[in-house]
Write a protein that holds these residues in place. Structure first.
Motif: not given
Length: 237
Positions: A71, A158, A164, A166, A201-204
């Motif tokens: 993540e 999100e 947030e 995504r 930004y949160v990316g996984s």
């Protein structure tokens, strides 16, 4: 402590939310309640993203491990967009049909390095509309180079947050991979995310997806966490 996407009796998608001050026991108690509800409702399967410190406990409770995701995190205060000769449109512009976007999505995810079990594309499209709401087509972006489809991305805010960013999905058509277009499309999508009022930004991605990890790193994202992907299926009686 968990975001949950429910698709009627077919599946639940559950993602652990890291909250300061919450203990391991707090998460176990909360997830035990959720798991009890899942079993009571007789859902086909539950897919879970959770920190690997819970792994032994999850395996003892009937889950099997699918893989590990990495993540990444990036603040969106700075300028992202670079000059590009790519064009892009949203599905809401009605230049293509929903079915054509679904076919493009299916093509982009073919040959993926991710180990998670893919859902049928019909379920994927249903999940997009359910999670993103009535205006979901505005979030479905496809990219072209010289009038040829090269990839898609689906930026959104999100659930349970106000800022947030995504990506429900991000992918490149196989013939266009390895040409640097993935990082370019990813960077453009970060700029689109800012227009949705995302501040970060949160990316996984799966630990085996080296290409996506390189894109994160190239575009200034920093590794924040590692989570296991776990799954439990309905117990047949």
């Amino acid at each position: 402590m968990f975001n949950v996407i429910k698709n009627e009796k077919a599946y639940w998608l559950v993602d652990q939310v890291k909250i300061e001050g919450k203990s391991v026991e707090d998460y176990k108690v909360e997830f035990a309640k959720l798991l009890s509800e899942y079993e009571k409702d007789n859902i086909d399967y539950l897919s879970l993203l959770m920190e690997d410190r819970f792994e032994i406990w999850l395996l003892d409770n009937g889950f099997r491990k699918i893989s590990v995701i990495h993540e990444y995190l990036k603040g969106l205060g700075e300028e992202e967009y670079l000059e590009s000769n790519l064009s892009f449109h949203s599905l809401a512009e009605q230049r293509i049909e929903d079915s054509e976007f679904a076919q493009l999505y299916e093509l982009c995810r073919s040959g993926t390095a991710n180990k998670n079990i893919p859902q049928p594309i019909e379920q994927v499209m249903a999940s997009i509309s359910k999670e993103l709401g009535d205006d979901w087509r505005n979030n479905c972006i496809y990219f072209l180079k010289d009038n040829e489809f090269i990839g898609i991305s689906i930026p959104h805010i999100e659930m349970g947050t106000i800022d947030e960013g995504r990506m429900f999905y991000f992918g490149i058509v196989p013939k266009w991979r390895g040409k640097g277009l993935g990082a370019e499309i990813h960077k453009i999508t970060l700029e689109l995310m800012k227009k949705l009022k995302a501040n970060y930004y949160v990316g996984s991605t799966d630990e085996s997806n080296g290409h996506m990890i390189k894109i994160f790193e190239k575009n200034g994202c920093k590794l924040r966490n590692r989570k296991g992907i776990y799954r439990i299926d309905r117990r047949l009686t």
